[in-house]
Scaffold this motif. Structure first.
Motif, PDB file in Angstrom:
ATOM      1  N   ALA A  19      35.111  61.932  33.300  1.00  0.00           N
ATOM      2  CA  ALA A  19      35.111  61.891  34.756  1.00  0.00           C
ATOM      3  C   ALA A  19      36.441  62.267  35.314  1.00  0.00           C
ATOM      4  N   ARG A  20      37.412  61.862  34.704  1.00  0.00           N
ATOM      5  CA  ARG A  20      38.847  62.399  35.158  1.00  0.00           C
ATOM      6  C   ARG A  20      38.935  63.705  35.050  1.00  0.00           C
ATOM      7  N   SER A  21      38.640  64.072  33.955  1.00  0.00           N
ATOM      8  CA  SER A  21      38.901  65.646  33.872  1.00  0.00           C
ATOM      9  C   SER A  21      37.934  66.790  34.699  1.00  0.00           C
ATOM     10  N   LEU A  22      36.706  66.126  35.000  1.00  0.00           N
ATOM     11  CA  LEU A  22      35.900  66.806  36.072  1.00  0.00           C
ATOM     12  C   LEU A  22      36.504  66.941  37.356  1.00  0.00           C
ATOM     13  N   CYS A  23      37.101  65.865  37.909  1.00  0.00           N
ATOM     14  CA  CYS A  23      37.757  65.631  39.066  1.00  0.00           C
ATOM     15  C   CYS A  23      38.910  66.526  38.967  1.00  0.00           C
ATOM     16  N   GLU A  24      39.776  66.795  37.888  1.00  0.00           N
ATOM     17  CA  GLU A  24      40.954  67.575  37.907  1.00  0.00           C
ATOM     18  C   GLU A  24      40.666  69.114  37.988  1.00  0.00           C
ATOM     19  N   GLN A  25      39.472  69.309  37.636  1.00  0.00           N
ATOM     20  CA  GLN A  25      38.920  70.634  37.769  1.00  0.00           C
ATOM     21  C   GLN A  25      38.155  70.968  38.899  1.00  0.00           C
ATOM     22  N   GLN A  27      35.774  69.194  40.723  1.00  0.00           N
ATOM     23  CA  GLN A  27      34.398  68.844  40.647  1.00  0.00           C
ATOM     24  C   GLN A  27      34.285  67.438  41.463  1.00  0.00           C
ATOM     25  N   GLN A  28      33.102  67.097  42.083  1.00  0.00           N
ATOM     26  CA  GLN A  28      32.737  65.895  42.564  1.00  0.00           C
ATOM     27  C   GLN A  28      32.182  64.863  41.738  1.00  0.00           C
ATOM     28  N   VAL A  29      32.893  63.817  41.614  1.00  0.00           N
ATOM     29  CA  VAL A  29      32.237  62.621  40.504  1.00  0.00           C
ATOM     30  C   VAL A  29      32.163  61.359  40.971  1.00  0.00           C
ATOM     31  N   MET A  30      30.910  60.969  40.703  1.00  0.00           N
ATOM     32  CA  MET A  30      30.679  59.471  40.992  1.00  0.00           C
ATOM     33  C   MET A  30      30.695  58.916  39.652  1.00  0.00           C
ATOM     34  N   ALA A  31      31.470  57.945  39.332  1.00  0.00           N
ATOM     35  CA  ALA A  31      31.600  57.149  38.123  1.00  0.00           C
ATOM     36  C   ALA A  31      30.810  55.762  38.321  1.00  0.00           C
ATOM     37  N   ILE A  32      30.090  55.459  37.236  1.00  0.00           N
ATOM     38  CA  ILE A  32      29.183  54.160  37.317  1.00  0.00           C
ATOM     39  C   ILE A  32      29.370  53.177  35.934  1.00  0.00           C
ATOM     40  N   ASP A  33      29.659  51.937  36.121  1.00  0.00           N
ATOM     41  CA  ASP A  33      29.334  51.320  35.218  1.00  0.00           C
ATOM     42  C   ASP A  33      29.077  49.704  35.542  1.00  0.00           C
ATOM     43  N   THR A  34      28.688  49.057  34.383  1.00  0.00           N
ATOM     44  CA  THR A  34      28.538  47.420  35.007  1.00  0.00           C
ATOM     45  C   THR A  34      29.855  46.438  34.925  1.00  0.00           C
ATOM     46  N   ASN A  35      30.673  47.036  34.318  1.00  0.00           N
ATOM     47  CA  ASN A  35      31.966  46.610  34.032  1.00  0.00           C
ATOM     48  C   ASN A  35      32.794  46.703  35.475  1.00  0.00           C
ATOM     49  N   GLU A  36      33.238  45.714  36.090  1.00  0.00           N
ATOM     50  CA  GLU A  36      34.005  45.874  37.357  1.00  0.00           C
ATOM     51  C   GLU A  36      35.312  46.489  37.056  1.00  0.00           C
ATOM     52  N   GLU A  37      35.815  45.845  35.761  1.00  0.00           N
ATOM     53  CA  GLU A  37      37.303  46.344  35.505  1.00  0.00           C
ATOM     54  C   GLU A  37      37.359  47.708  35.216  1.00  0.00           C
ATOM     55  N   GLN A  40      37.135  49.731  38.549  1.00  0.00           N
ATOM     56  CA  GLN A  40      38.562  49.799  39.217  1.00  0.00           C
ATOM     57  C   GLN A  40      39.470  50.605  38.661  1.00  0.00           C
ATOM     58  N   ASP A  41      39.655  50.510  37.323  1.00  0.00           N
ATOM     59  CA  ASP A  41      40.603  51.499  36.571  1.00  0.00           C
ATOM     60  C   ASP A  41      40.345  52.829  36.807  1.00  0.00           C
ATOM     61  N   ILE A  42      38.998  53.303  36.892  1.00  0.00           N
ATOM     62  CA  ILE A  42      38.729  54.946  37.332  1.00  0.00           C
ATOM     63  C   ILE A  42      38.767  55.514  38.615  1.00  0.00           C
ATOM     64  N   ALA A  43      38.645  54.474  39.408  1.00  0.00           N
ATOM     65  CA  ALA A  43      38.601  54.517  40.943  1.00  0.00           C
ATOM     66  C   ALA A  43      39.633  55.457  41.548  1.00  0.00           C
ATOM     67  N   PRO A  44      40.826  55.252  41.158  1.00  0.00           N
ATOM     68  CA  PRO A  44      41.717  56.402  41.863  1.00  0.00           C
ATOM     69  C   PRO A  44      41.508  57.821  41.362  1.00  0.00           C
ATOM     70  N   TYR A  45      40.865  57.873  40.379  1.00  0.00           N
ATOM     71  CA  TYR A  45      40.897  59.380  39.757  1.00  0.00           C
ATOM     72  C   TYR A  45      39.668  60.068  39.885  1.00  0.00           C
ATOM     73  N   VAL A  46      38.445  59.388  40.682  1.00  0.00           N
ATOM     74  CA  VAL A  46      37.173  60.137  40.750  1.00  0.00           C
ATOM     75  C   VAL A  46      37.072  60.184  42.380  1.00  0.00           C
ATOM     76  N   THR A  47      35.890  60.621  42.856  1.00  0.00           N
ATOM     77  CA  THR A  47      35.349  60.938  44.000  1.00  0.00           C
ATOM     78  C   THR A  47      35.039  59.431  44.457  1.00  0.00           C
ATOM     79  N   GLU A  48      34.207  58.832  43.693  1.00  0.00           N
ATOM     80  CA  GLU A  48      33.640  57.660  43.978  1.00  0.00           C
ATOM     81  C   GLU A  48      33.273  56.762  42.680  1.00  0.00           C
ATOM     82  N   ALA A  49      33.762  55.591  42.717  1.00  0.00           N
ATOM     83  CA  ALA A  49      33.570  54.638  41.480  1.00  0.00           C
ATOM     84  C   ALA A  49      32.607  53.484  42.082  1.00  0.00           C
ATOM     85  N   ILE A  50      31.259  53.142  41.246  1.00  0.00           N
ATOM     86  CA  ILE A  50      30.392  52.201  41.690  1.00  0.00           C
ATOM     87  C   ILE A  50      30.219  51.210  40.429  1.00  0.00           C
TER      88      ILE A  50
END
Length: 216
Positions: A19-25, A27-37, A40-50
């Motif tokens: 996800a981070r690499s795609l954004c660095e290149q 691209q628009q990335v929505m990152a998704i996981d059931t784990n809130e932590e 939160q960790d990936i949120a600053p590095y992608v377009t949107e994290a849910i």
């Protein structure tokens, strides 16, 4: 490079790195996981994290799957969830679907349900590292079939100052030079008179055993 939009499901080491690499290149990335932590960790590095349970068809449908160019399901250990999410994404019409597999049986099922590309990140990286140790001149490899590969290699030092015509690479080694990477730019389909310079990286097409002979 045109900016595309991607969904990345599962934010373990592979998913978060992707996800981070795609954004660095760009691209628009929505990152998704059931784990809130992890979200939160990936949120600053992608377009949107849910934080979302992608096995919930209603919740998954709320993302607007048709608005994305592709999705990567990087859930390798929970095979049931991986398969279910892939099935739902295919039913919702995702144009491109890539999924991480934990073993060959998992991969076989993913292919059966229409996943466009199945990856084994740990195995693939292991093979690349092994190749870098046994064939130091090979930087990157793309397999076309059982015989031919497109490979990025370090140019043999002894070629510096010679032209492709003088080296007769295709006749001597059975490989074709597709491009020359030099100083941050590419010389695509180089002419036979093109002189090679120290530090050039070559993109070549041929059989791997022939390519490996270049640095022998």
């Amino acid at each position: 490079m045109r900016s595309n939009s991607y969904l990345v499901f599962g934010l373990g080491r592979f998913g978060s790195s992707l996800a981070r690499s795609l954004c660095e290149q760009g691209q628009q990335v929505m990152a998704i996981d059931t784990n809130e932590e992890l979200v939160q960790d990936i949120a600053p590095y992608v377009t949107e994290a849910i934080q979302l349970d992608a096995t919930d068809e209603v919740a998954l449908g709320s993302l607007g799957i048709n608005n994305f160019d592709g999705a990567v399901v990087s859930i390798g250990q929970n095979i049931r969830d991986s398969i279910l999410i892939c099935v739902l994404l295919k039913e919702m019409g995702i144009p491109l679907l890539i999924a991480k597999a934990s073993d060959e049986v998992h991969a076989k099922v993913l292919r059966k349900i229409g996943v466009d590309r199945v990856v084994f990140p740990e195995r693939d990286m292991g093979e690349r590292v092994a190749r870098s140790l046994t064939s130091p001149g090979v930087l990157e490899l793309m397999q076309l079939d059982n015989d031919f590969q497109i490979v990025e290699i370090r140019m043999p030092e002894k070629w510096a100052g010679s032209s492709l015509m003088e080296l007769k690479i295709r006749r001597r080694y059975g490989i074709s030079v597709l491009a020359i990477h030099r100083g941050g730019s590419y010389i695509v389909s180089p002419e036979a008179e093109q002189l090679l310079q120290e530090g050039d990286v070559l993109l070549v097409l041929g059989k791997l055993e022939d390519i490996e002979k270049l640095n022998a």
